[in-house]
Design a protein around this motif. Structure first.
Motif, PDB file in Angstrom:
ATOM      1  N   GLN A  43      43.842  41.691  46.393  1.00 24.91           N
ATOM      2  CA  GLN A  43      43.431  40.367  46.853  1.00 24.91           C
ATOM      3  C   GLN A  43      42.710  40.446  48.199  1.00 24.91           C
ATOM      4  OE1 GLN A  43      46.559  37.432  47.418  1.00 24.91           O
ATOM      5  NE2 GLN A  43      45.129  35.815  46.854  1.00 24.91           N
ATOM      6  N   GLN A  46      39.265  41.577  47.508  1.00 22.69           N
ATOM      7  CA  GLN A  46      38.474  40.521  46.875  1.00 22.69           C
ATOM      8  C   GLN A  46      37.932  39.535  47.904  1.00 22.69           C
ATOM      9  OE1 GLN A  46      40.696  37.586  44.883  1.00 22.69           O
ATOM     10  NE2 GLN A  46      39.025  36.893  43.556  1.00 22.69           N
ATOM     11  N   GLY A  50      33.160  42.711  50.446  1.00 30.95           N
ATOM     12  CA  GLY A  50      32.176  42.280  49.454  1.00 30.95           C
ATOM     13  C   GLY A  50      31.679  43.398  48.565  1.00 30.95           C
ATOM     14  N   ARG A  53      34.245  44.035  45.845  1.00 29.45           N
ATOM     15  CA  ARG A  53      34.239  42.912  44.902  1.00 29.45           C
ATOM     16  C   ARG A  53      33.009  42.974  43.994  1.00 29.45           C
ATOM     17  NH1 ARG A  53      34.342  39.215  48.372  1.00 29.45           N
ATOM     18  NH2 ARG A  53      32.133  38.624  48.392  1.00 29.45           N
ATOM     19  N   HIS A  54      31.842  43.295  44.559  1.00 31.62           N
ATOM     20  CA  HIS A  54      30.622  43.366  43.753  1.00 31.62           C
ATOM     21  C   HIS A  54      30.709  44.492  42.729  1.00 31.62           C
ATOM     22  CE1 HIS A  54      26.442  44.397  42.759  1.00 31.62           C
ATOM     23  NE2 HIS A  54      26.191  43.104  42.961  1.00 31.62           N
ATOM     24  N   GLU A  57      33.516  43.425  40.001  1.00 31.81           N
ATOM     25  CA  GLU A  57      33.198  42.262  39.174  1.00 31.81           C
ATOM     26  C   GLU A  57      31.824  42.347  38.524  1.00 31.81           C
ATOM     27  OE1 GLU A  57      35.997  38.903  41.364  1.00 31.81           O
ATOM     28  OE2 GLU A  57      33.809  38.779  41.554  1.00 31.81           O
ATOM     29  N   MET A  64      38.464  40.228  39.639  1.00 31.85           N
ATOM     30  CA  MET A  64      39.516  40.758  40.506  1.00 31.85           C
ATOM     31  C   MET A  64      40.733  39.847  40.552  1.00 31.85           C
ATOM     32  SD  MET A  64      37.492  42.539  43.689  1.00 31.85           S
ATOM     33  CE  MET A  64      38.979  43.350  44.236  1.00 31.85           C
ATOM     34  N   ARG A 110      35.914  33.514  36.862  1.00 34.58           N
ATOM     35  CA  ARG A 110      36.569  33.003  38.060  1.00 34.58           C
ATOM     36  C   ARG A 110      37.459  31.838  37.661  1.00 34.58           C
ATOM     37  NH1 ARG A 110      31.479  34.347  40.203  1.00 34.58           N
ATOM     38  NH2 ARG A 110      31.548  35.620  42.114  1.00 34.58           N
ATOM     39  N   PRO A 130      34.483  33.574  46.008  1.00 39.62           N
ATOM     40  CA  PRO A 130      34.949  34.769  45.302  1.00 39.62           C
ATOM     41  C   PRO A 130      36.052  34.481  44.290  1.00 39.62           C
ATOM     42  CG  PRO A 130      34.663  35.255  47.629  1.00 39.62           C
ATOM     43  CD  PRO A 130      34.473  33.786  47.468  1.00 39.62           C
ATOM     44  N   LYS A 131      36.776  33.379  44.471  1.00 39.50           N
ATOM     45  CA  LYS A 131      37.889  33.072  43.577  1.00 39.50           C
ATOM     46  C   LYS A 131      37.588  31.945  42.608  1.00 39.50           C
ATOM     47  CE  LYS A 131      42.003  32.847  45.223  1.00 39.50           C
ATOM     48  NZ  LYS A 131      43.184  32.463  46.041  1.00 39.50           N
TER      49      LYS A 131
END
Length: 229
Positions: A43, A46, A50, A53-54, A57, A64, A110, A130-131
Motif C-alpha cells: 500500500q 501504491q 509512482g 505502481r506504474h 498496474e 495493487m 481501481r 491511484p486507488k
C-alpha cells in the motif's frame, strides 16, 4: 487513515466498557504476521512510489489495491483455523467485506466511486487517483464501489468497508473479552473428624444429658453461683 483506525479503536473502547482487557489477545495465536507487513508495504508503494505502481498496474496489469486485499485475505485464511468460533465469525465478516471490495477492484482496475456521493461528502467528483476512479456507464458492479457518503469525515465508503469496519470492531471486542486459561482450580478439601475405631459407635444423646456449653453445663452453673457470690 481515520477510517482504518476508527473500527479497532472503537473496539478497544467498547471492549473495556464490557469488561475486556487487551491481554485477551495473548489467548489467540497470530500466524504469518509478515503478511500484514507485506500488505502495508504494498500500500505504501501504491501511494508513494509512482514507478512501482506504474510497473505493477500498467506493465503487469495487476491492480495493487486488489493485491493488498489478496494478501490480507491470505493472512486471515492462515490464522482462521486456530481461532475460537466467535472470533472466526468476526474475521469471516472482514473476509466478506474484503472480498466484495476486491471483486469491484478486480473488475474495474481501481475502486469505483459514485461522483454524486463524492460531491455530497465535499470531495471533488470525477478525479482519478491511484486507488479510485469515478463510476460511469461502463463500470461493472458499481454498487460494490464507494457509494456511501460520510459528510463529517469527508469520505465515501463502500458496503465492503462497512463489513470490514464492523468485523474489525467485533474482532477486537471478542478477543479482549477472552480470558487466559489457567490451571485447574484446586480441589476444596473438607476436613471431618472421623472415628477410626470400627467397633466404636458414637453414643446417641439421651434426654437429660448435659452438653458442654449448654444451659445445664456444670461449669456454667458454677460460674453463675460465683457471680452471685
Amino acid at each position: 487513515m481515520l477510517l482504518l483506525l476508527a473500527p479497532p479503536v472503537a473496539g478497544v473502547a467498547l471492549g473495556y466498557v464490557l469488561g475486556g482487557r487487551l491481554a485477551g489477545f495473548r489467548t489467540i495465536e497470530v500466524r504469518a504476521l509478515w503478511l500484514v507487513w507485506l500488505a502495508a508495504g504494498v500500500q505504501f508503494a501504491q501511494l508513494s512510489i509512482g514507478g512501482v505502481r506504474h510497473f505493477v498496474e500498467r506493465t503487469l496489469g495487476v491492480p495493487m489495491l486488489g493485491l493488498i486485499f489478496l494478501i490480507v485475505l491470505a493472512w486471515l485464511a492462515v490464522g482462521l483455523p486456530g481461532w475460537p468460533a466467535t472470533i472466526r465469525a468476526a474475521a469471516g465478516v472482514i473476509v466478506l467485506g474484503a472480498s466484495l471490495n476486491g471483486l469491484a477492484i478486480a473488475l474495474n482496475g481501481r475502486m469505483p466511486y459514485e461522483p454524486a456521493a463524492a460531491a455530497q461528502a465535499g470531495l471533488p467528483a470525477g478525479v482519478v487517483t491511484p486507488k479510485n476512479e469515478p463510476a460511469d456507464a461502463g463500470t461493472r458492479l458499481a454498487v460494490l464501489g464507494d457509494t456511501i457518503a460520510i459528510k463529517p469525515l469527508r469520505a465515501v465508503i463502500s458496503p465492503g468497508d462497512i463489513l470490514i469496519g464492523g468485523g474489525a470492531c467485533a474482532f477486537v471486542v471478542l478477543t479482549m473479552r477472552r480470558r487466559r486459561r489457567s490451571g485447574p482450580a484446586p480441589e476444596t478439601t473438607i476436613t471431618q473428624e472421623v472415628n477410626h475405631d470400627p467397633h466404636t459407635e458414637p453414643a446417641a444423646p439421651r434426654p437429660g444429658d448435659l452438653h458442654a456449653g449448654g444451659a445445664g453445663d456444670p461449669a456454667l452453673l458454677g460460674r453463675r453461683t460465683d457471680d452471685r457470690g
